[in-house]
Scaffold this motif. Structure first.
Motif, mmCIF file in Angstrom:
data_model
loop_
_atom_site.group_PDB
_atom_site.id
_atom_site.type_symbol
_atom_site.label_atom_id
_atom_site.label_comp_id
_atom_site.label_asym_id
_atom_site.label_seq_id
_atom_site.Cartn_x
_atom_site.Cartn_y
_atom_site.Cartn_z
ATOM 1 N N UNK A 227 -16.834 7.099 -16.753
ATOM 2 C CA UNK A 227 -16.100 7.880 -15.757
ATOM 3 C C UNK A 227 -15.299 6.958 -14.847
ATOM 4 N N UNK A 228 -15.863 5.791 -14.521
ATOM 5 C CA UNK A 228 -15.170 4.862 -13.612
ATOM 6 C C UNK A 228 -13.976 4.194 -14.282
ATOM 7 N N UNK A 229 -13.937 4.218 -15.621
ATOM 8 C CA UNK A 229 -12.814 3.592 -16.314
ATOM 9 C C UNK A 229 -11.590 4.505 -16.374
ATOM 10 N N UNK A 230 -11.789 5.772 -16.068
ATOM 11 C CA UNK A 230 -10.717 6.756 -16.148
ATOM 12 C C UNK A 230 -10.199 7.096 -14.755
ATOM 13 N N UNK A 231 -9.312 8.053 -14.681
ATOM 14 C CA UNK A 231 -8.796 8.514 -13.394
ATOM 15 C C UNK A 231 -8.819 10.034 -13.395
ATOM 16 N N UNK A 232 -8.758 10.623 -12.216
ATOM 17 C CA UNK A 232 -8.711 12.081 -12.129
ATOM 18 C C UNK A 232 -7.493 12.643 -12.868
ATOM 19 N N UNK A 233 -6.278 12.074 -12.702
ATOM 20 C CA UNK A 233 -5.135 12.584 -13.483
ATOM 21 C C UNK A 233 -5.359 12.487 -14.991
ATOM 22 N N UNK A 234 -5.978 11.394 -15.441
ATOM 23 C CA UNK A 234 -6.216 11.239 -16.877
ATOM 24 C C UNK A 234 -7.228 12.272 -17.381
#
Length: 379
Positions: A227-234
């Motif tokens: 989860x920390x490797x991604x972003x909310x927009x992604x």
């Protein structure tokens, strides 16, 4: 060219007479460092590039991974016509110590007991990883590196190289990284470690002796970390609130596509990574604070690196190692009198952008490497 790109490598075995000295005061001996190379070392040995991998990476950064059969984790940057080109560069990538792809780690056999180290393996640091890399580079006949390149934890290793061995590197590329681990990142790592250690099959780190693996705990650790490797927009772009099937289960199955995605990430991770290695490597990242050994002043860590060419890249939606952390590195480099270029790249992909198709990153790295090639006389 094709033959060079396929790569070469193996495991370099250092005898007990060549121990790796550790920050903890202990040592590892004998020591094994698994590595892979691409391209050839030129006549004057001026074209060697060390690629440093991130937390769950390994030495198979390009070509086809011999275990998974998947493309190397940096195939987008390493290969014919790419920023790191085996036609020009002799590319070296090694599995970090503490890892689980051939380098000495907690799953290795302790020569004193004849059994897997488990938790008897000494706690390691980023600096220890770099010392092992330096031993390998020297063993391969390379006196100075044309470049050291890495993202995330790989970027931490690059920074450590610049602080400890500035006379041995010509240029350095740090992507989506930081000079120390933040409290938030330490907290996320602790959640993952506790998930592993709470699994009944962890057995106090001695699961290998019992023929089991803490797969459920490690999968949860991977899910939380991913989860920390991604972003909310992604996440919104890829999944939103889309369901896995028509209607809700009214239970705790994976109703949402994002839940199914995370479960898949966790399940596939346990097939290729060792749980104890996860504990040790995350702890090494938590301990990383480059300024700590230099009176708390980061610029002091780079005072001997004034002749090194630096390139620092960050991504706008990376909240794991945000742009502010990367700017802090650049300011410290400038204060030390080092040459540093910096690019913040617009991307909605979060921290994982450094592993994905990012044309601006490719262009920035290509430009930096071409300029360094010219300055070094590499064609």
């Amino acid at each position: 060219m094709k033959e060079a790109f396929c790569g070469d490598g193996g495991t370099w075995r250092f005898p007990a007479s060549q121990p790796l000295q550790l920050d903890s005061g202990g040592q590892l001996a004998p020591l094994e460092v698994a590595y892979r190379t691409y391209g050839k070392l030129n006549t004057d040995k001026s074209n060697a590039v060390l690629v440093c991998h991130a937390l769950t990476g390994d030495q198979h950064c390009a070509g086809e991974h011999p275990v998974s059969g998947k493309p190397g984790w940096w195939n987008r940057l390493i290969g014919p016509g790419l920023p790191l080109d085996p036609a020009r560069h002799f590319i070296i990538c090694s599995n970090v110590i503490g890892g689980c792809m051939g380098s000495t780690g907690p799953a290795s056999i302790n020569p004193e007991t004849g059994q897997a180290y488990g938790l008897s393996f000494p706690v390691i640091t980023i600096a220890d990883m770099v010392r092992a890399q330096a031993m390998l580079v020297e063993a391969l006949g390379v006196e100075t590196l044309f470049a050291v390149v890495g993202g995330s934890m790989g970027g931490m290793q690059v920074l450590q190289w610049a602080a400890d061995y500035p006379e041995k590197i010509f240029s350095a590329v740090i992507i989506a990284s930081a000079a120390r681990h933040s409290a938030q990142n330490i907290a996320f790592h602790e959640v993952g470690r506790q998930a592993v250690m709470a699994d009944p099959d962890w057995r106090g780190g001695s699961y290998a002796l019992h023929g089991v693996r803490p797969e459920k705990g490690l999968a949860v650790a991977r899910m939380a970390a991913h989860i920390t490797y991604l972003s909310e927009p992604a996440l919104q772009r890829k999944f939103g609130r889309e369901l896995q099937r028509d209607g809700l289960s009214w239970g705790f199955d994976a109703d949402f596509q994002v839940e199914s995605y995370l479960r898949h990430q966790g399940a596939s991770f346990v097939d290729r990574f060792d749980a104890n290695s996860y504990l040790y490597i995350t702890r090494a990242m938590d301990y990383f604070d480059l300024a700590q050994g230099h009176g708390g002043i980061l610029a002091e860590a780079f005072k001997r690196a004034r002749n090194v060419r630096f390139c620092v890249l960050s991504f706008t939606t990376d909240w794991l190692y945000p742009t502010a952390e990367n700017r802090h590195i650049v300011r410290a480099l400038n204060a030390a009198g080092a040459r540093a270029s910096f690019v913040e790249i617009e991307s909605d992909k979060g921290h994982d952008a450094f592993l994905l198709d990012e044309p601006v990153m490719n262009a920035a790295l290509s430009g930096f490497m071409a300029s360094a090639d010219q300055a070094r006389g590499i064609s």
